[in-house]
Design a protein around this motif. Structure first.
Motif, short mmCIF file in Angstrom:
data_model
loop_
_atom_site.label_atom_id
_atom_site.label_comp_id
_atom_site.label_asym_id
_atom_site.label_seq_id
_atom_site.Cartn_x
_atom_site.Cartn_y
_atom_site.Cartn_z
N SER A 131 18.00 24.50 47.23
CA SER A 131 17.07 23.55 46.55
C SER A 131 15.93 23.97 45.86
O SER A 131 15.82 23.44 44.62
N THR A 132 15.27 25.04 46.23
CA THR A 132 14.25 26.00 45.62
C THR A 132 14.98 26.47 44.07
O THR A 132 14.20 26.31 43.12
N PHE A 133 15.92 27.18 44.36
CA PHE A 133 16.53 27.67 43.02
C PHE A 133 16.96 26.66 42.00
O PHE A 133 16.77 26.85 41.02
N ALA A 134 17.74 25.68 42.59
CA ALA A 134 18.26 24.84 41.75
C ALA A 134 17.20 23.78 41.04
O ALA A 134 17.25 23.51 39.69
N ASN A 135 16.03 23.37 41.98
CA ASN A 135 15.11 22.36 41.32
C ASN A 135 14.41 23.27 40.17
O ASN A 135 13.97 22.65 39.21
N THR A 136 14.08 24.64 40.31
CA THR A 136 13.37 25.47 39.51
C THR A 136 14.21 25.54 38.28
O THR A 136 13.61 25.63 37.17
N SER A 137 15.52 25.90 38.39
CA SER A 137 16.22 26.02 37.44
C SER A 137 16.36 24.72 36.53
O SER A 137 16.29 24.77 35.21
N SER A 138 16.38 23.61 37.16
CA SER A 138 16.53 22.28 36.18
C SER A 138 14.98 22.07 35.42
O SER A 138 15.28 21.73 34.34
N PHE A 139 14.11 22.67 36.01
CA PHE A 139 12.67 22.53 35.14
C PHE A 139 13.04 23.31 33.76
O PHE A 139 12.48 22.96 32.56
N PHE A 140 13.63 24.72 34.11
CA PHE A 140 13.61 25.56 33.00
C PHE A 140 14.82 25.18 31.84
O PHE A 140 14.60 25.06 30.69
N TRP A 141 16.03 24.44 32.36
CA TRP A 141 16.96 23.95 31.42
C TRP A 141 16.47 22.77 30.70
O TRP A 141 16.88 22.38 29.55
N THR A 142 15.75 21.93 31.36
CA THR A 142 15.14 20.79 30.74
C THR A 142 14.30 21.06 29.49
O THR A 142 14.50 20.61 28.53
N VAL A 143 13.50 22.01 29.81
CA VAL A 143 12.50 22.70 28.72
C VAL A 143 13.48 23.52 27.68
O VAL A 143 13.09 23.33 26.28
N ALA A 144 14.44 24.18 27.98
CA ALA A 144 15.32 24.91 27.14
C ALA A 144 16.04 23.78 26.05
O ALA A 144 16.13 24.53 25.07
N ILE A 145 16.59 22.74 26.74
CA ILE A 145 17.08 21.73 25.53
C ILE A 145 16.06 21.29 24.72
O ILE A 145 16.25 21.10 23.41
N ALA A 146 14.85 21.09 24.94
CA ALA A 146 13.82 20.64 24.22
C ALA A 146 13.30 21.91 23.15
O ALA A 146 13.30 21.59 21.88
N VAL A 147 13.51 22.97 23.60
CA VAL A 147 13.19 24.07 22.67
C VAL A 147 14.33 24.45 21.68
O VAL A 147 14.13 24.50 20.50
N TYR A 148 15.44 24.04 22.07
CA TYR A 148 16.53 24.42 20.99
C TYR A 148 16.57 23.03 20.18
O TYR A 148 16.80 23.47 19.11
#
Length: 313
Positions: free
Chosen positions: A83-100
């Motif tokens: 859950s730590t890995f997945a939750n933290t990864s979710s934060f990064f992917w959410t921001v990555a979509i906004a950056v794209y």
């Protein structure tokens, strides 16, 4: 020894339902992407990777809230690590979509935006993995007495530096997302509004201008709701974290605990609602697949969402 927040059966049921909806929503995003090749745009591909993170989060959180751990057992540590890995990864992917989207829409640099995809993978998988492995090696993942969770395991509450590791394994990235997402989406909306204003004098002579305007309104609503939904879902865990730092027993209030549980587990379902159910070409195709006997489902099959069309160009 820290106090333990009691997780009631009603809270378990509500959060498990949220996990189930997120599991189904994330699965639906992945399935629709795999099923219809013409919808495989880069933004939706990034959304699929976000959905993979949300899928893992939903499964691991469901296991934790269903069991409600009371010690540093092996499955507690494994669940906490996933859950730590997945939750933290979710934060990064959410921001990555906004950056794209910012690079693609505001900077009008599709090639530059596409070139960032490998960086998104490196950061969104690599950083959470490195943090999680470090936390495991230093024996920081384990029982947290539900003080900043809802039955699942995270950072050991009795560790002397538990606040530091709570920041590193989630909270600091959550705080950064609170700032980054609104700024990027405001810039995107501002750019789109300026472009619409420049074309306003031609709208009266455009065919189907009312339909185009309704599509534009839907796209505008999505850009508004993405950061709003993210903050609304995640703010409850942040509130409980701050209350923990203040040593306030308010963090154990059942309503706050329930909102925290829903907020941490509902992201996959929220993304499905926004990008599947509220996206016309996918919604009509699903309607055709599930309700083939309904003529209205197939009548709009060829209608496209301007946000999808823009991403494909």
């Amino acid at each position: 020894m820290a106090n333990q927040t009691e997780v009631f059966l009603s809270e378990q049921v509500v959060v498990l339902c949220s996990c189930a909806l997120s599991f189904l929503g994330s699965s639906l995003i992945i399935i629709t992407y795999m099923t219809w090749s013409d919808l495989r745009t880069t933004p939706r591909r990034l959304l699929v990777w976000l959905s993979v993170s949300d899928w893992l989060s939903a499964v691991s959180y469901a296991y934790g809230v269903g069991k409600v751990f009371h010690s540093d057992s092996v499955d507690c540590v494994v669940q906490g690590a996933i859950s730590t890995f997945a939750n933290t990864s979710s934060f990064f992917w959410t921001v990555a979509i906004a950056v794209y989207l910012y690079m693609f829409i505001v900077r009008s640099n599709k090639r530059g935006a596409d070139s960032l995809v490998w960086v998104f993978h490196l950061v969104s998988w690599g950083v959470p993995l490195a943090i999680t492995v470090a936390a495991l090696c230093l024996d920081k993942i384990g029982y947290d007495a539900s003080e900043v969770s809802v039955g699942w395991c995270w950072v050991k509450i009795h560790a002397s530096d538990h606040v530091l590791w709570m920041l590193l394994t989630g909270k600091i990235w959550e705080f950064l997302a609170y700032v980054t997402l609104p700024v990027l989406y405001i810039l995107i909306k501002r750019h789109i509004h300026i472009a619409h204003a420049a074309l306003s004098e031609y709208r009266p002579i455009l065919a189907n201008s009312s339909t185009a305007q309704s599509f534009s309104s839907m796209a505008d609503m999505k850009l508004t709701m993405i950061p709003v939904i993210f903050i609304f879902l995640r703010i409850w865990s942040t509130v409980r974290f701050i209350l923990l730092l203040a040593n306030s027993t308010a963090r154990q209030h059942p309503v706050l605990v329930t909102l925290h549980g829903i907020g941490n587990t509902f992201q996959g379902a929220a993304n499905c609602i926004m990008f599947v159910l509220f996206t016309r070409p996918i919604r009509t195709r699903l309607c055709s697949a599930l309700c083939w006997c309904c003529p209205r489902c197939t009548s709009n099959q060829s209608t496209t969402d301007p946000t999808e069309a823009q991403a494909q160009r």
